[in-house]
Design a protein around this motif. Structure first.
Motif, PDB file in Angstrom:
ATOM      1  N   LEU A  72       0.826  -1.203   0.000  1.00 15.18           N
ATOM      2  CA  LEU A  72       0.000   0.000   0.000  1.00 15.18           C
ATOM      3  C   LEU A  72       0.862   1.255   0.000  1.00 15.18           C
ATOM      4  O   LEU A  72       0.628   2.204  -0.767  1.00 15.18           O
ATOM      5  CB  LEU A  72      -0.872  -0.032   1.256  1.00 15.18           C
ATOM      6  CG  LEU A  72      -1.972   0.986   1.372  1.00 15.18           C
ATOM      7  CD1 LEU A  72      -3.083   0.637   0.408  1.00 15.18           C
ATOM      8  CD2 LEU A  72      -2.516   1.006   2.791  1.00 15.18           C
TER       9      LEU A  72
ATOM     10  N   GLU B  66       5.689  19.772  -0.373  1.00 16.14           N
ATOM     11  CA  GLU B  66       4.639  18.928   0.232  1.00 16.14           C
ATOM     12  C   GLU B  66       4.861  17.464  -0.111  1.00 16.14           C
ATOM     13  O   GLU B  66       4.832  16.590   0.765  1.00 16.14           O
ATOM     14  CB  GLU B  66       3.264  19.301  -0.327  1.00 16.14           C
ATOM     15  CG  GLU B  66       2.688  20.583   0.188  1.00 16.14           C
ATOM     16  CD  GLU B  66       1.456  20.967  -0.627  1.00 16.14           C
ATOM     17  OE1 GLU B  66       0.807  21.897  -0.206  1.00 16.14           O
ATOM     18  OE2 GLU B  66       1.181  20.329  -1.677  1.00 16.14           O
TER      19      GLU B  66
ATOM     20  N   GLN C 296      -9.672   3.796   2.152  1.00 17.30           N
ATOM     21  CA  GLN C 296      -9.026   2.818   3.038  1.00 17.30           C
ATOM     22  C   GLN C 296      -7.690   2.358   2.435  1.00 17.30           C
ATOM     23  O   GLN C 296      -6.703   2.218   3.147  1.00 17.30           O
ATOM     24  CB  GLN C 296      -9.940   1.622   3.280  1.00 17.30           C
ATOM     25  CG  GLN C 296      -9.297   0.618   4.232  1.00 17.30           C
ATOM     26  CD  GLN C 296     -10.254  -0.436   4.740  1.00 17.30           C
ATOM     27  OE1 GLN C 296     -11.465  -0.276   4.680  1.00 17.30           O
ATOM     28  NE2 GLN C 296      -9.704  -1.523   5.252  1.00 17.30           N
TER      29      GLN C 296
ATOM     30  N   ARG D 143      -5.752   4.001   0.316  1.00 15.92           N
ATOM     31  CA  ARG D 143      -4.753   5.064   0.246  1.00 15.92           C
ATOM     32  C   ARG D 143      -4.345   5.588   1.623  1.00 15.92           C
ATOM     33  O   ARG D 143      -3.218   5.907   1.859  1.00 15.92           O
ATOM     34  CB  ARG D 143      -5.315   6.240  -0.571  1.00 15.92           C
ATOM     35  CG  ARG D 143      -5.415   5.973  -2.035  1.00 15.92           C
ATOM     36  CD  ARG D 143      -4.037   6.086  -2.707  1.00 15.92           C
ATOM     37  NE  ARG D 143      -4.163   5.806  -4.116  1.00 15.92           N
ATOM     38  CZ  ARG D 143      -4.118   4.593  -4.648  1.00 15.92           C
ATOM     39  NH1 ARG D 143      -3.950   3.540  -3.878  1.00 15.92           N
ATOM     40  NH2 ARG D 143      -4.228   4.430  -5.948  1.00 15.92           N
ATOM     41  N   ARG D 144      -5.339   5.714   2.521  1.00 15.02           N
ATOM     42  CA  ARG D 144      -5.062   6.383   3.791  1.00 15.02           C
ATOM     43  C   ARG D 144      -5.317   5.525   5.022  1.00 15.02           C
ATOM     44  O   ARG D 144      -5.128   5.991   6.142  1.00 15.02           O
ATOM     45  CB  ARG D 144      -5.893   7.679   3.909  1.00 15.02           C
ATOM     46  CG  ARG D 144      -5.717   8.692   2.800  1.00 15.02           C
ATOM     47  CD  ARG D 144      -4.445   9.538   2.872  1.00 15.02           C
ATOM     48  NE  ARG D 144      -3.869   9.739   4.177  1.00 15.02           N
ATOM     49  CZ  ARG D 144      -4.113  10.759   4.990  1.00 15.02           C
ATOM     50  NH1 ARG D 144      -4.971  11.679   4.627  1.00 15.02           N
ATOM     51  NH2 ARG D 144      -3.518  10.868   6.156  1.00 15.02           N
TER      52      ARG D 144
ATOM     53  N   GLU E 114      -7.152  15.395   7.561  1.00 15.30           N
ATOM     54  CA  GLU E 114      -6.289  16.522   7.904  1.00 15.30           C
ATOM     55  C   GLU E 114      -6.818  17.842   7.374  1.00 15.30           C
ATOM     56  O   GLU E 114      -6.450  18.896   7.865  1.00 15.30           O
ATOM     57  CB  GLU E 114      -4.874  16.276   7.366  1.00 15.30           C
ATOM     58  CG  GLU E 114      -4.225  15.096   8.069  1.00 15.30           C
ATOM     59  CD  GLU E 114      -2.864  14.754   7.500  1.00 15.30           C
ATOM     60  OE1 GLU E 114      -2.141  15.671   7.100  1.00 15.30           O
ATOM     61  OE2 GLU E 114      -2.538  13.554   7.454  1.00 15.30           O
TER      62      GLU E 114
ATOM     63  N   ARG F 269      -8.882  15.129  -1.063  1.00 14.20           N
ATOM     64  CA  ARG F 269      -9.690  14.224  -1.875  1.00 14.20           C
ATOM     65  C   ARG F 269     -10.500  13.285  -0.981  1.00 14.20           C
ATOM     66  O   ARG F 269     -11.650  12.963  -1.282  1.00 14.20           O
ATOM     67  CB  ARG F 269      -8.803  13.413  -2.829  1.00 14.20           C
ATOM     68  CG  ARG F 269      -9.609  12.717  -3.899  1.00 14.20           C
ATOM     69  CD  ARG F 269      -8.760  11.965  -4.886  1.00 14.20           C
ATOM     70  NE  ARG F 269      -7.839  12.842  -5.606  1.00 14.20           N
ATOM     71  CZ  ARG F 269      -6.934  12.391  -6.464  1.00 14.20           C
ATOM     72  NH1 ARG F 269      -6.829  11.104  -6.708  1.00 14.20           N
ATOM     73  NH2 ARG F 269      -6.121  13.223  -7.071  1.00 14.20           N
TER      74      ARG F 269
ATOM     75  N   ALA G 170      -6.003  17.013  -4.022  1.00  8.65           N
ATOM     76  CA  ALA G 170      -4.921  16.059  -3.734  1.00  8.65           C
ATOM     77  C   ALA G 170      -5.274  15.299  -2.463  1.00  8.65           C
ATOM     78  O   ALA G 170      -6.109  15.753  -1.672  1.00  8.65           O
ATOM     79  CB  ALA G 170      -3.620  16.814  -3.529  1.00  8.65           C
ATOM     80  N   TRP G 171      -4.640  14.148  -2.281  1.00  6.70           N
ATOM     81  CA  TRP G 171      -4.832  13.424  -1.041  1.00  6.70           C
ATOM     82  C   TRP G 171      -4.277  14.264   0.115  1.00  6.70           C
ATOM     83  O   TRP G 171      -3.350  15.032  -0.053  1.00  6.70           O
ATOM     84  CB  TRP G 171      -4.105  12.070  -1.068  1.00  6.70           C
ATOM     85  CG  TRP G 171      -4.727  11.084  -2.007  1.00  6.70           C
ATOM     86  CD1 TRP G 171      -4.226  10.664  -3.196  1.00  6.70           C
ATOM     87  CD2 TRP G 171      -5.964  10.400  -1.841  1.00  6.70           C
ATOM     88  NE1 TRP G 171      -5.076   9.775  -3.799  1.00  6.70           N
ATOM     89  CE2 TRP G 171      -6.159   9.592  -2.978  1.00  6.70           C
ATOM     90  CE3 TRP G 171      -6.954  10.404  -0.848  1.00  6.70           C
ATOM     91  CZ2 TRP G 171      -7.278   8.782  -3.148  1.00  6.70           C
ATOM     92  CZ3 TRP G 171      -8.066   9.588  -1.021  1.00  6.70           C
ATOM     93  CH2 TRP G 171      -8.216   8.793  -2.151  1.00  6.70           C
ATOM     94  N   ARG G 172      -4.807  14.131   1.278  1.00  8.51           N
ATOM     95  CA  ARG G 172      -4.349  14.773   2.522  1.00  8.51           C
ATOM     96  C   ARG G 172      -4.716  16.246   2.591  1.00  8.51           C
ATOM     97  O   ARG G 172      -5.509  16.631   3.406  1.00  8.51           O
ATOM     98  CB  ARG G 172      -2.822  14.591   2.696  1.00  8.51           C
ATOM     99  CG  ARG G 172      -2.415  14.253   4.116  1.00  8.51           C
ATOM    100  CD  ARG G 172      -0.930  13.981   4.171  1.00  8.51           C
ATOM    101  NE  ARG G 172      -0.153  15.135   3.803  1.00  8.51           N
ATOM    102  CZ  ARG G 172       0.444  15.946   4.641  1.00  8.51           C
ATOM    103  NH1 ARG G 172       0.361  15.696   5.927  1.00  8.51           N
ATOM    104  NH2 ARG G 172       1.127  16.980   4.243  1.00  8.51           N
ATOM    105  N   VAL G 173      -4.165  17.087   1.717  1.00  9.15           N
ATOM    106  CA  VAL G 173      -4.474  18.513   1.764  1.00  9.15           C
ATOM    107  C   VAL G 173      -4.149  19.160   0.411  1.00  9.15           C
ATOM    108  O   VAL G 173      -3.232  18.730  -0.284  1.00  9.15           O
ATOM    109  CB  VAL G 173      -3.694  19.199   2.911  1.00  9.15           C
ATOM    110  CG1 VAL G 173      -2.198  19.139   2.681  1.00  9.15           C
ATOM    111  CG2 VAL G 173      -4.135  20.633   3.111  1.00  9.15           C
TER     112      VAL G 173
ATOM    113  N   THR H  13      -3.319  22.924  -1.202  1.00 12.84           N
ATOM    114  CA  THR H  13      -3.040  24.324  -0.832  1.00 12.84           C
ATOM    115  C   THR H  13      -3.882  25.265  -1.695  1.00 12.84           C
ATOM    116  O   THR H  13      -4.350  24.882  -2.769  1.00 12.84           O
ATOM    117  CB  THR H  13      -1.558  24.664  -1.053  1.00 12.84           C
ATOM    118  OG1 THR H  13      -1.260  24.448  -2.425  1.00 12.84           O
ATOM    119  CG2 THR H  13      -0.648  23.814  -0.189  1.00 12.84           C
TER     120      THR H  13
ATOM    121  N   LYS I 247      -2.665  25.748  -5.280  1.00 14.56           N
ATOM    122  CA  LYS I 247      -2.947  24.587  -6.137  1.00 14.56           C
ATOM    123  C   LYS I 247      -4.436  24.494  -6.454  1.00 14.56           C
ATOM    124  O   LYS I 247      -4.832  24.061  -7.541  1.00 14.56           O
ATOM    125  CB  LYS I 247      -2.483  23.291  -5.441  1.00 14.56           C
ATOM    126  CG  LYS I 247      -0.988  23.137  -5.371  1.00 14.56           C
ATOM    127  CD  LYS I 247      -0.430  22.829  -6.741  1.00 14.56           C
ATOM    128  CE  LYS I 247       1.077  22.862  -6.736  1.00 14.56           C
ATOM    129  NZ  LYS I 247       1.639  22.886  -8.098  1.00 14.56           N
TER     130      LYS I 247
END
Lengths: 180, 721
Positions: A84, A105, B276, B278-279, B354, B359, B424-427, B429, B432
């Motif tokens: 993963l 980032e 699940q 991806r994160r 976060e 996404r 994007a995943w997570r955050v 900006t 962007k």
């Protein structure tokens, strides 16, 4: 092997005989009804064979030490997480190249994922202390052949037993010189 | 056709019942051996249960062959055959009468489940050897319930106790339509297929193997039934559109809703599973979605068959069946949720959200919207029944009620379809965000502006949420379609550019390259494109025009939407099966002849002597000219017609073609892409090929237009002048 061929020939013969019987009934005019009957008969023979296999493989013996052992479960979890993480790193790099993430980032997240991947790889190496299928098979083979257990593989650390690359000079876990 | 078995009674019926009994015993053994073997770590027992499960599949295939043979040989000693076929029925409908009634459809359910099980177990027998016994146990429990129903009260092999009829009643004429022939099996495959992910979910919970392994294996087994559910729903739309003659394709009928509700939750699962993977989040939610989706498929089967809802094609009231289903559904919920609660500590999330601009958060919103859709449709569908129980009076809710709520939620989903890929995943900006959203937002604003100015009709206001809140929803819809399509285009463009940089290939090769290497992502985008196109078609419904006229006799004309309709003749014909009354209408626009239409009414002579409406239409991407004859006098040729002009409807069927293509891309196994590589996932390969063929076939069939009136085989036409 011979028995299997005899069984196959018998099943083929029975299907053929049944098909000929049905065709005879229909005066050798192939109809959809006749076809369905022949297919049904073949399937019934197949069901009989599968039931026979079910009966033949019925065995109450407990002989699989790795079957559902907690170590196996943990190992599978770690392997899955490793896959993963590697996939996620690849995806992040693609997103970065597409312009969805800044270099800074991306570097930060990828760095964090890489650190976790390294942790997992270490844990996986530690886990393989004789608990994997391969190790058990080797041990069992050695026992049955009446030979002493195989010598440690090249690169195995004499101090902590970690499996390193074959040409490793120092152990990747404890840092001691590899003697094996 | 003469029967091989000519003894008194029906040997086919006896053999069929015995086969179902043996199948019951075999799958009971398989389930017990699987669970005990897995629990006590006895691989021999688990292996034996695997073979027994495959034997059960073979036995169900044999039972299927027997019932088909009974139909082909017109064995009217069997009640089911006598009730759903007659000796004049064409071969095609004889074969498909298997699932035309309640008893046969339940057996068909078990047969499809057995086929799915056989393939799923074959593919996963090694990979999931540490849970396969529990998987078999779960499937066996479901199969035992349906087999018990068959043997206890719904045996399709049941014979008449006294003298059997010489002729059958025949299949309901409304069901004698090609779309209706494949619509139910497609829905069944969708329903039944959801048992496999549920079984793997239960296997993972029971065995404690809660890593993502089961989820990855299950994904394909959700996509396949999810696609068939979608296919079944769209076929239902086509059937309603072509057969029922009310000018529409979807009227929130309870039985169709029964298929749509699990579709929402399965779609939610297909999105949340990505989070699940991806994160490492939403683990409990994913398990809940699998359980709820399976539960809703059983609930759908219950709704369709127990008669608790009133529908154009429910199977009728059956209180005993309703009670049995309720007991089974309770058992499913108690068992699965109990297991989930037991394993809750092991399902903790690896990460947390976060940022709202991520996404995963867009996916979460998408899940919430889909879940709201599922439970709104469920509530509204059950409302008449609930109101009857609680208030003692049946309060019905019609399509306008559904539309007022579902249109805004649907448009929110369309918006999220466009937003998700941009984040994007997570955050993400702020810089962007602007960079990613610029083109899609510009496309949306431009489209809405141009349409509002140049096509005033797009400013049409429709009610949402309450009857008084009127907003220009079509304009918003067109804007969101533009936004989504722009997002997808941008994703393909940027992806191909990155691929070009990485590989140095030409643009076309790079485009194919990203689709092939990231099949799930880009296949998903193709599905989204198909959905956007389908939304385009749905919006067309807001511009439907309708007119009903009574013509005093042939030679008269009327007009609608710039078309002129000349009523030329009424032709009376028929055969031994039915009388046919077909009108001929010439459609012109200005001086141009657009085409001839032959709407008709068929009066069936057998069974319930039903009279059906035969719609005729001239299809085009712009609009369908849809004509129905409501009533007539064959002597004076006086006739009443309703004409509908349905704009953009064909975009729905075309959009589904892209939907199928995208699904096929998602399912394409790596082995298919490398010609000489061995096939490692035959299930997925077969499914992908099938989906491509289905998509092509459906697209071609939907756009083809039969031009000659269908009088049926052996028809004699009497033209009265």
């Amino acid at each position: 092997m011979k028995r299997a061929w005899i069984l196959r020939a018998a099943a083929g013969g029975a299907t053929l005989a049944f098909a000929l019987g049905v065709l005879w009934y229909y005066h050798f005019r192939p109809t959809l009804g006749a076809f369905v009957l022949v297919v049904g008969w073949s399937v019934l023979l197949g069901a009989g064979w599968l039931l026979w296999r079910a009966a033949a493989s019925f065995d109450l013996h407990v002989d699989d030490p790795v079957f559902q052992a907690p170590e196996t479960v943990r190992r599978a979890e770690l392997t899955a997480e490793k896959k993963l993480l590697l996939k996620a790193i690849k995806e992040l790099e693609f997103d970065k190249n597409m312009g969805k993430l800044d270099d800074r980032e991306a570097a930060e997240i990828i760095g964090r994922y890489r650190a976790r991947a390294v942790e997992i790889l270490r844990e996986l190496d530690d886990e393989s202390g004789g608990k994997t299928y391969e190790a058990i098979v080797e041990k069992e083979l050695a026992r049955r052949l009446g030979q002493p257990e195989a010598a440690p593989a090249p690169g195995t650390c004499g101090a902590c037993g970690t499996a390193n690359d074959a040409d490793a000079v120092f152990c990747k876990k404890c840092g001691k010189k590899v003697t094996a | 056709m003469e029967s091989v078995f000519s003894a008194a009674g029906s040997p086919v019926a006896t053999l069929g019942t015995v086969t179902l009994m043996v199948a019951f015993v075999v799958i009971a053994y398989a389930g017990a051996a699987g669970i005990i073997g897995q629990r006590t770590r006895r691989p021999g027992l688990v292996q034996s249960s695997l073979w027994a499960t495959w034997a059960w599949t073979a036995l169900m295939c044999f039972a299927t062959a027997l019932i088909i043979y009974a139909f082909l040989s017109h064995d009217f000693r069997i009640k089911y055959v006598a009730h759903y076929s007659d000796s004049t029925m064409p071969l095609f409908y004889l074969l498909t009468a298997y699932w035309g009634g309640l008893d046969g459809s339940l057996m068909f359910w078990v047969w499809v489940l057995s086929m799915f099980t056989a393939v799923a177990l074959y593919v996963n027998r090694v990979r999931h050897r540490d849970m396969i016994g529990y998987v078999i146990g779960t499937i066996a429990a479901v199969a035992l319930f349906f087999l018990a129903l068959l043997l206890y009260s719904k045996n399709p092999f049941q014979t008449f106790l006294t003298g059997s009829p010489l002729e059958g009643r025949g299949l309901n004429p409304l069901l004698q339509n090609y779309w209706m022939v494949i619509h139910p099996p497609s829905l069944y495959v969708g329903y039944v297929g959801m048992t496999i992910p549920f079984a793997f979910c239960m296997g993972a919970l029971a065995s404690g193997r809660l890593d993502d392994g089961w989820l990855q294996s299950v994904r394909v087994w959700v996509i396949i039934p999810w696609f068939f559910l979608s296919f079944g729903l769209i076929l239902g739309c086509l059937w309603a559109y072509e057969e029922l003659g009310w000018g529409g394709y979807w009227a929130w009928d309870p039985v169709e809703n029964a298929g749509l509700i699990p579709w929402f939750t399965a779609t939610a699962f297909l999105h949340s599973v990505v989070i699940q993977e991806r994160r490492g989040m939403l683990k409990v939610w994913n398990v809940v979605l699998v359980i709820v989706t399976f539960f809703l498929t059983i609930f759908g089967t219950f709704m369709t068959r127990s008669g608790i809802v009133q529908s154009v094609h429910a199977f009728g009231q059956d209180n005993e069946l309703a009670l049995l289903f309720l007991l089974f559904m309770t058992a499913v919920l108690v068992f699965s949720l109990g297991l989930l609660i037991y394993r809750l500590p092991a399902l903790r999330a690896a990460n947390e959200f976060e940022s709202f601009l991520s996404r995963e958060f867009a996916f979460l919103l998408n899940n919430v919207a889909l879940f709201v859709c599922a439970f709104f449709v469920l509530f509204a569908t059950m409302f008449p029944t609930l109101s009857e129980y609680i208030l003692g009076q049946r309060i019905t809710v019609g399509p306008p009620f559904f539309n007022r709520f579902m249109v805004p939620i649907g448009l929110c989903l369309l918006f999220l379809t466009g937003v998700g890929p941009l984040l994007a995943w997570r955050v993400t900006t702020a810089r962007k965000l602007v960079h990613e959203f610029l083109f899609p937002i510009a496309a949306m604003v431009l489209t809405m502006g141009v349409l509002a100015v140049l096509v005033p009709a797009t400013r049409l206001k429709t009610a949402i949420l309450t009857p008084d809140l009127l907003l220009p929803m079509p304009l918003v819809g067109f804007g969101l379609i533009a936004f989504t399509v722009a997002t997808i285009t941008q994703e393909f463009w940027k992806g191909a550019r990155v691929r070009r940089r990485e590989t140095g290939s030409d643009p076309f090769t790079a485009l194919i390259g990203i689709v092939v290497t990231k099949r799930r992502k880009y296949g998903g985008y193709v599905v989204h494109f198909g959905l956007a196109m389908m939304f385009f078609g749905f919006i067309g419904k807001a511009y439907q025009q309708e007119k009903s006229v009574t013509m005093e006799g042939a030679g008269k004309k009327f007009g609608l939407g710039g078309y002129t309709f000349f009523y030329e003749d009424l032709q009376v014909g028929g055969n031994e099966n039915r009388d046919t009354f077909i009108a001929k209408i010439r459609v012109t626009r200005g001086d141009d002849v657009v085409g001839d239409l032959y709407p008709g009414r068929f009066a069936y002579k057998h069974g319930n002597k039903e009279v059906t409406t035969e719609v005729d239409m001239i299809r085009s991407m712009g609009e369908d000219i849809y004509l129905v004859i409501n009533g007539f006098d064959p002597d004076t040729k006086q006739a009443n017609f309703t004409v509908y002009l349905n704009p953009l409807t064909n975009f729905i069927w075309l959009g589904f073609g892209f939907f199928a293509l995208g699904t096929a891309i998602c399912l394409l196994p790596q082995s298919l892409l490398s010609v000489f590589a061995p096939r490692r996932r035959p299930g997925a390969a077969a499914a992908a090929t099938l989906l491509v063929l289905l998509g092509c076939g459906l697209g071609l069939a939907a756009l083809s237009r039969p031009r000659a009136p269908d009088f049926g085989p052996g028809a004699v036409i009497v033209v009265r002048r």
